[in-house]
Motif scaffolding. Structure first.
Motif, mmCIF file in Angstrom:
data_model
loop_
_atom_site.group_PDB
_atom_site.id
_atom_site.type_symbol
_atom_site.label_atom_id
_atom_site.label_comp_id
_atom_site.label_asym_id
_atom_site.label_seq_id
_atom_site.Cartn_x
_atom_site.Cartn_y
_atom_site.Cartn_z
ATOM 1 N N LEU A 110 2.813 12.692 -12.500
ATOM 2 C CA LEU A 110 3.665 11.679 -11.480
ATOM 3 C C LEU A 110 4.592 12.643 -10.612
ATOM 4 C CD1 LEU A 110 4.389 8.623 -11.349
ATOM 5 C CD2 LEU A 110 6.504 9.397 -12.695
ATOM 6 N N GLY A 111 4.434 12.261 -9.291
ATOM 7 C CA GLY A 111 4.954 12.981 -8.151
ATOM 8 C C GLY A 111 4.075 13.878 -7.482
ATOM 9 N N SER A 112 2.571 13.980 -7.897
ATOM 10 C CA SER A 112 1.815 14.572 -7.005
ATOM 11 C C SER A 112 1.267 13.500 -5.936
ATOM 12 C CB SER A 112 0.427 14.766 -7.807
ATOM 13 O OG SER A 112 -0.356 13.590 -8.031
ATOM 14 N N GLN A 113 1.002 14.030 -4.847
ATOM 15 C CA GLN A 113 0.569 13.335 -3.742
ATOM 16 C C GLN A 113 -0.515 12.193 -3.773
ATOM 17 O OE1 GLN A 113 -0.498 15.484 -0.111
ATOM 18 N NE2 GLN A 113 -1.357 13.564 1.111
ATOM 19 N N LEU A 114 -1.463 12.223 -4.628
ATOM 20 C CA LEU A 114 -2.507 11.485 -5.160
ATOM 21 C C LEU A 114 -1.641 10.364 -6.007
ATOM 22 C CD1 LEU A 114 -5.634 13.426 -6.094
ATOM 23 C CD2 LEU A 114 -5.265 12.270 -3.810
ATOM 24 N N GLU A 115 -1.022 10.635 -6.811
ATOM 25 C CA GLU A 115 -0.269 9.538 -7.428
ATOM 26 C C GLU A 115 0.635 8.931 -6.951
ATOM 27 O OE1 GLU A 115 -1.121 8.775 -11.009
ATOM 28 O OE2 GLU A 115 -2.902 9.860 -10.311
ATOM 29 N N THR A 116 1.554 9.489 -6.020
ATOM 30 C CA THR A 116 2.516 8.653 -5.437
ATOM 31 C C THR A 116 1.623 7.853 -4.284
ATOM 32 O OG1 THR A 116 4.170 10.660 -5.285
ATOM 33 C CG2 THR A 116 4.223 9.168 -3.360
ATOM 34 N N GLU A 117 0.620 8.179 -3.602
ATOM 35 C CA GLU A 117 -0.163 7.279 -2.764
ATOM 36 C C GLU A 117 -0.573 6.175 -3.407
ATOM 37 O OE1 GLU A 117 -3.037 9.839 -0.931
ATOM 38 O OE2 GLU A 117 -1.788 10.954 0.337
ATOM 39 N N ALA A 118 -1.077 6.440 -4.758
ATOM 40 C CA ALA A 118 -1.772 5.319 -5.581
ATOM 41 C C ALA A 118 -0.583 4.364 -5.911
ATOM 42 C CB ALA A 118 -2.331 5.861 -6.779
ATOM 43 N N ASN A 119 0.783 4.924 -6.229
ATOM 44 C CA ASN A 119 1.817 4.071 -6.657
ATOM 45 C C ASN A 119 2.105 3.221 -5.442
ATOM 46 O OD1 ASN A 119 2.052 4.645 -9.479
ATOM 47 N ND2 ASN A 119 3.236 6.296 -8.893
ATOM 48 N N GLN A 120 2.276 3.889 -4.425
ATOM 49 C CA GLN A 120 2.676 2.992 -3.077
ATOM 50 C C GLN A 120 1.766 1.787 -2.633
ATOM 51 O OE1 GLN A 120 3.337 6.162 -0.641
ATOM 52 N NE2 GLN A 120 5.220 6.608 -0.930
ATOM 53 N N TYR A 121 0.206 2.299 -2.897
ATOM 54 C CA TYR A 121 -0.740 1.156 -2.513
ATOM 55 C C TYR A 121 -0.785 0.164 -3.479
ATOM 56 C CZ TYR A 121 -4.529 -0.904 0.206
ATOM 57 O OH TYR A 121 -5.083 -1.567 0.736
ATOM 58 N N ALA A 122 -0.477 0.324 -5.012
ATOM 59 C CA ALA A 122 -0.715 -0.531 -5.749
ATOM 60 C C ALA A 122 0.722 -1.477 -5.619
ATOM 61 C CB ALA A 122 -0.280 0.092 -7.071
ATOM 62 N N ALA A 123 1.783 -0.985 -5.201
ATOM 63 C CA ALA A 123 2.850 -1.796 -5.032
ATOM 64 C C ALA A 123 2.583 -2.823 -3.566
ATOM 65 C CB ALA A 123 4.034 -0.863 -4.642
ATOM 66 N N GLU A 124 1.687 -2.311 -2.662
ATOM 67 C CA GLU A 124 1.432 -2.981 -1.638
ATOM 68 C C GLU A 124 0.432 -4.139 -2.004
ATOM 69 O OE1 GLU A 124 1.284 -4.996 1.742
ATOM 70 O OE2 GLU A 124 2.633 -3.224 1.236
ATOM 71 N N ILE A 125 -0.511 -3.705 -2.959
ATOM 72 C CA ILE A 125 -1.443 -4.764 -3.445
ATOM 73 C C ILE A 125 -0.646 -5.875 -4.388
ATOM 74 C CG2 ILE A 125 -3.466 -5.030 -5.043
ATOM 75 C CD1 ILE A 125 -4.095 -2.046 -4.478
ATOM 76 N N LEU A 126 0.106 -5.590 -5.166
ATOM 77 C CA LEU A 126 0.929 -6.387 -6.027
ATOM 78 C C LEU A 126 1.798 -7.441 -5.371
ATOM 79 C CD1 LEU A 126 0.893 -4.246 -9.126
ATOM 80 C CD2 LEU A 126 -0.224 -6.313 -9.233
ATOM 81 N N MET A 127 2.665 -6.404 -4.436
ATOM 82 C CA MET A 127 3.737 -7.084 -3.780
ATOM 83 C C MET A 127 3.757 -6.945 -2.352
ATOM 84 S SD MET A 127 6.699 -5.303 -6.564
ATOM 85 C CE MET A 127 5.686 -3.799 -6.663
#
Length: 183
Positions: free
Chosen positions: A103-120
């Protein structure tokens, strides 16, 4: 062999998905639209939420921990779909698991941000915020303290329920996208 979708093609599928459905968004339906196999299985290591793996060229499977809450499973599925959409070429190479990419790596941060956009998605969430504020006769009444929980907490919980995400995920989304508070 399956056609490899471009980033733009994948984002068009997500946009069409948002137009076709309304919250809470079914990540199972989105995995079907993207031709991704999704498996819910109880995992021995309960700290692992899930992962995406390459089955063969242009074929992927997402495994989600069936022991986790529905909200956690939805976000995990969204997160792994985000890896597929944003990082397909790295799956099986750089995107391996949360030990190699904490958690906190660039790939994980990007995935979390886009997951938030997909879900919300921003537009849907904005409409629901406005609707909720209007139902409560404005922001002043919305954010007054109540019995035990603040009305702000209840407001976040209601929005989280609409989108089938955790209150923590909703707070982060509201904080980062709408600047309602610092996260």
């Amino acid at each position: 062999m399956r056609h490899k979708k471009t980033l733009d093609e994948k984002k068009v599928i997500v946009a069409e998905f948002h137009r076709q459905y309304s919250p809470p968004y079914s990540m199972d339906k989105l995995t079907d639209k993207l031709s991704i196999e999704a498996v819910k299985a109880p995992l021995e290591n309960n700290t692992t939420s899930g992962w995406i793996e390459r089955k063969q060229e242009n074929s992927f499977r997402i495994v989600v921990n069936a022991n986790h809450s529905l909200q956690r499973r939805c976000f995990t599925l969204g997160h792994e779909l985000a890896h597929y959409i944003l990082h397909e070429d790295k799956i099986g190479k750089e995107v391996v698991d949360n030990v190699l990419y904490p958690l906190g790596s660039q790939l994980e941060t990007e995935a979390n941000q886009y997951a938030a956009e997909i879900l919300m998605p921003y537009d849907d969430l904005l409409k629901d915020i406005i609707t909720e504020l209007n139902e409560r006769e404005g922001p002043r009444k919305t954010f007054e303290s109540g019995n035990g929980k603040s009305t702000l907490d209840r407001f976040v919980e209601k929005l989280a329920g609409i989108y089938n995400v955790s209150s923590a995920a909703m707070r982060i989304r509201l904080g980062t996208k709408f600047g309602l508070w610092t996260v």
